[in-house]
Design a protein around this motif. Sequence first.
Motif, PDB file in Angstrom:
ATOM      1  N   THR A   1      43.999  41.983  38.065  1.00 43.53           N
ATOM      2  CA  THR A   1      43.945  41.412  36.608  1.00 43.53           C
ATOM      3  C   THR A   1      43.228  40.481  36.444  1.00 43.53           C
ATOM      4  OG1 THR A   1      46.147  40.312  37.117  1.00 43.53           O
ATOM      5  CG2 THR A   1      46.365  42.584  36.181  1.00 43.53           C
ATOM      6  N   HIS A   2      42.838  39.794  37.613  1.00 39.77           N
ATOM      7  CA  HIS A   2      42.039  38.448  37.383  1.00 39.77           C
ATOM      8  C   HIS A   2      40.504  38.669  37.869  1.00 39.77           C
ATOM      9  CE1 HIS A   2      46.115  36.801  36.963  1.00 39.77           C
ATOM     10  NE2 HIS A   2      45.505  35.874  36.186  1.00 39.77           N
ATOM     11  N   ASN A   3      40.409  39.908  37.929  1.00 43.21           N
ATOM     12  CA  ASN A   3      38.946  40.213  38.394  1.00 43.21           C
ATOM     13  C   ASN A   3      38.249  39.791  39.666  1.00 43.21           C
ATOM     14  OD1 ASN A   3      36.424  41.464  37.686  1.00 43.21           O
ATOM     15  ND2 ASN A   3      35.735  39.608  36.595  1.00 43.21           N
TER      16      ASN A   3
ATOM     17  N   ARG B   1      34.199  31.689  35.227  1.00 46.90           N
ATOM     18  CA  ARG B   1      35.050  32.825  34.662  1.00 46.90           C
ATOM     19  C   ARG B   1      36.196  33.068  35.510  1.00 46.90           C
ATOM     20  NH1 ARG B   1      32.996  38.365  34.406  1.00 46.90           N
ATOM     21  NH2 ARG B   1      35.063  38.811  33.131  1.00 46.90           N
ATOM     22  N   ASN B   2      36.123  33.154  36.745  1.00 45.73           N
ATOM     23  CA  ASN B   2      37.341  33.149  37.568  1.00 45.73           C
ATOM     24  C   ASN B   2      38.284  32.171  37.353  1.00 45.73           C
ATOM     25  OD1 ASN B   2      36.725  35.206  39.259  1.00 45.73           O
ATOM     26  ND2 ASN B   2      35.553  33.744  40.790  1.00 45.73           N
TER      27      ASN B   2
ATOM     28  N   TRP C   1      47.786  41.112  41.254  1.00 46.60           N
ATOM     29  CA  TRP C   1      47.486  39.735  40.534  1.00 46.60           C
ATOM     30  C   TRP C   1      45.658  39.906  40.624  1.00 46.60           C
ATOM     31  CZ3 TRP C   1      44.511  35.684  42.559  1.00 46.60           C
ATOM     32  CH2 TRP C   1      44.431  34.502  41.526  1.00 46.60           C
TER      33      TRP C   1
ATOM     34  N   LEU D   1      45.121  34.041  31.947  1.00 43.81           N
ATOM     35  CA  LEU D   1      45.881  35.372  32.007  1.00 43.81           C
ATOM     36  C   LEU D   1      47.153  35.010  32.879  1.00 43.81           C
ATOM     37  CD1 LEU D   1      43.118  37.720  32.992  1.00 43.81           C
ATOM     38  CD2 LEU D   1      44.228  37.728  30.756  1.00 43.81           C
TER      39      LEU D   1
ATOM     40  N   MET E   1      39.792  32.947  33.787  1.00 41.11           N
ATOM     41  CA  MET E   1      40.771  34.009  33.850  1.00 41.11           C
ATOM     42  C   MET E   1      42.268  33.498  34.428  1.00 41.11           C
ATOM     43  SD  MET E   1      38.425  37.119  34.990  1.00 41.11           S
ATOM     44  CE  MET E   1      38.689  38.352  33.716  1.00 41.11           C
ATOM     45  N   VAL E   2      42.004  32.934  35.747  1.00 39.12           N
ATOM     46  CA  VAL E   2      43.336  32.523  36.312  1.00 39.12           C
ATOM     47  C   VAL E   2      44.196  31.667  35.487  1.00 39.12           C
ATOM     48  CG1 VAL E   2      43.864  31.301  38.560  1.00 39.12           C
ATOM     49  CG2 VAL E   2      42.168  32.807  38.546  1.00 39.12           C
TER      50      VAL E   2
END
Lengths: 557, 276, 228
Positions: C50-52, A548-549, C47, A556, A552-553
């Motif tokens: 926004t990227h959890n 997931r990380n 940053w 997004l 997202m990286v």
Amino acid sequence: MDDRLLLIAIGALVGVCSGLAAVALNTGLHFMAGALSGLRTHWWLFVLPGIGAMLSSLFLEKGVREGAGHGVPEVVYSVSRHGGLLRLRSAFSRLISSCLTIGSGGSAGPEAPVVMSGASIGSNVAQFFSLNERQRIALVGCGSAGALAAIFNAPIAGLVFTIEIIVGEWSARNIVPIAVASVAGAQVSRLLQGKQIAFTHLRFEVGITATLAAIGLAVVTALVSIALTRALRGSHHFSGKFPLPFWVRAFLGGCVVGAIGLMLPEVLGEGYHSIRQMVEGSFAPGLGLVLLLVAAKIAATSFTLGWGGSGGIFAPCLVIGSFSGLMYHRFLEMLWPGLSLVNEGCFALLGMAGLVSGILQAPLTGIFLIVEITGGYETILPLILVSALSTTICHAWEPASFYFRDLVEKGQYLRPRTDAKVLADLSIAELVETDCKTVPRSMRLGEFIRVIQQSHRNYFPVVDPETGQFEGMIHLDDIRPYLFDPLLYETVFLEQIMETDVETVDIHDELSGVLARMDAKGLFSMPVVSADRFIGMISKATLLDKYRNELMVQTLH
Amino acid sequence: MEMQMLHIFRNTPLGREMLLQSAYFCKQLEILPLIYIPDYIKFLMYFENDVVQVDLDASYLKAPDSAKAHASEIVQGMGLPQPRFFAPKHFTASTLPDLPVDFDFMCCPRSISDLSSKIGLGYIGPRVRRIVKSARFPVLIPSAVYKPWTSIAVLFGGSSNAVKALRLGIRLSRRCGLPLDVFSHPESRSRQDYENILQEAGLKEDFDNYVRTWQIFENRSFAENMYEIPHDALLVLGAYGHGLIKELLFGSTMEVVQTVTPNSMLIVGPNYRAVI
Amino acid sequence: MELKLNEFARCLQMPVTTIERWIRQGRIPAKKIGDSCVFSDTALKKWARTHNLSFCLPDEKQEEKPDQKMETLSEAIDRGGIYYDIAGDTVEQVIDSAVSAMQQLGSDTARRVLYESLVAREQMMSTGIGNGVAVPHPRTPLSNSGIADQMAACFLEKPVDFKAVDKKPVHVLFVLVATTARQHLHLLSRLSFCLRDNSFLALLSQRPEPETLRNKMAEFDQRLNNGE
């Protein structure tokens, strides 16, 4: 300066450079054509493409030791796997080799070579400025867009091709510098070569019948695309079966092309002259001959590229496409002589779009390229239809386009923001959990239960305390039956319980392969063992977090 | 985690000497050798900001049938376990494999692409230079004939790369238990400056504990001083530590060293990151 | 700002290899110079949000709740106290007098809350765990009552039928009050370790002096801490 502005500025510079490269190749081709035109009458000329292809392959292999590939797939591979790192030698090698191949009459196009060279210029500029991978990929895109924009004088097609094929990601960060580079490349070409539209034509009156007839044309172009794709690959495999040095093979292929060219000179070179005639509607040969020309051009292209010549398939696609369009038009006229169809030039144009879209499986590139190189916006309706349908039909038969097929076969087709890309980027070393407690095989169950009490994991690797060798695993489930039987605590040793036949992972394995193994065996975690040493565990539970990380990286911005 | 050293094996007497050197290095430092027996004349190495194409000298492809057996025999003869052989997984083109770059060490002859007749003092091939420049691992450039080394010598000039070399030297000495000598050739620095550099790098304590002798040469020319380096030492040095301009003007230490010393050299490039 | 690569990775709670790759790929707003990372604090925090991910610099580590220190038996009994001659004939009565006797309960409201929850627990099922011992405790931790973690030993005036598991009348209560469920389980497990020991049971039946009981418990604490 702000990073984005800087990237746009460098992108423009790359666009100019790759535009210059494109102009250089074009000039080289014109020069070769001029120099050889006097010889066209001699019968022995069929060896000329052979000599050209031989020199071209020798230059690539021995001169610059390029390790020849097709060009575009190599760029895509490098973009998806290595952040767009390309060798400096690629910036000029294909220009020279394709100039030799095409100039001597081989049936290939100058576009893939200039794309390769532009991309390499972009990559090396990025390396010079020590930019990061994302910026480097954008610059590779800039180079390819600038080169294509310059060679066709078609900025939008350059942009769209780069985004669809090379970069594979529509995001503002990429599009802006690439668009600027496209403009710069096209401008360079206009300054140096004049503002020319490759295939000018009369105004077409496109009515409803033509639009409907375009549906049939899409089927024809799709079939021809598939035939061309198969022929190219087939001839490559076929030539590989001969135990000949590569340059002899290239020579033989070139000679065959030359022999075809003796009878049908239209198939030689990039073939833009005949396209011009067809679009203008002044191409004389009848239906039978056109049909023969389609087959001959396919054969010539396969013999050129499949046997070791150097060049792209863009230009042959355009030629074959316009032949197919013409063929279809004449066939319709023969069936319904009274049909008030549009001029046959329009169909030649639609045929080009259909074939480009079908081979590249990139409908937008086909549409914009044809609109730009013909200046024919009024044909846009049937154009969209042909491109979209042709792509769809080809996709059903050949799931991967000509450029991507090899990459798909090698499992290297990693487009941005896809599962495959995320898995390729994550390495086992990043995922391994090292907080496992190791136990020796001679431990008694009672002691082991105390170890379990103090650990929060379910897996325990058994390791030889002296040599550090990995011997097996114990899962909590393995000892559950004995857990409440104090009688066994002092009498059972771990070696009696441990699992010795364990599936293990090497630290250098690819994650996608490891996951496939986990799925096949129904495992949730596996020990990572390198050279008999236990390193840690990887488990699907932590994988989800990391995945997931990473996703997202990567997605997004 | 086990450390690995990449060795590209050539099945010739010269290649045997190289592999003996690598195997000795691995044995001393408890590293696993990973041997690549090339199937193709070319390969690519994708570093962080550079892609290096290595066109091997044609002798690398000779006698492929016996290569594996020979390599195993040499490595095992050194008392190491059966070596692992590397098979490339990725290909840029069908005859152009990619080699990964996440090894801990790599062994390169002085020249990897040119004819072996060029291998001698004073010459390091352009490919090897580029590998050194980009690599995160130190590169072992062995002497032409196998010779065990019994001490470690670090050339410590004071630049940031020399600090890295010193740090590596101390780690090697700790790992294999061999004595460590440090040689400094002050250009404009005094002993006090060196002490400050050590202090700043946090190496003071290790330096005092592990370094057997520290010689600071003065007055004589650098090349002359190279004679002081023991003949049976592994020479650890940093390369390309200066800026590009300075290097163009004055040349790097590595240039001088490699023209006068025949020792096996372990070269630390500017992108080196500590592994041990 | 500039931080060493490994410190930087720790701030983001990611492996160094991942961070290095992200920097190389340009996915994170930071640059690498040598072994260090250069970045803007605010940009990176934004940053990370926004990227959890979480990003906190080493010097501003959030006030982590200090890992709650687990009580030992002696500490708990020191706070709770040891009481003798607790009167009553029924469960409710003994509990009432025990709660009244306990000193460190703060306000009367807290006392009543404790009493009600103890009785409610007994009505559900007896806490008489056998051998004449009961451990009355609230069913859920009394986290907001203002009562500190404690354990009170209450020796009864006369044995009372607690409907214990072994049907024996109960002569001593250990009232357990904990603010968290973990603390409760921890104390209970320590206490049950003592109650498995026959010498401890024998000691309890003799109504030991406070000092003797405390010493005995400290001895058990010692043994438990030594990892038995």
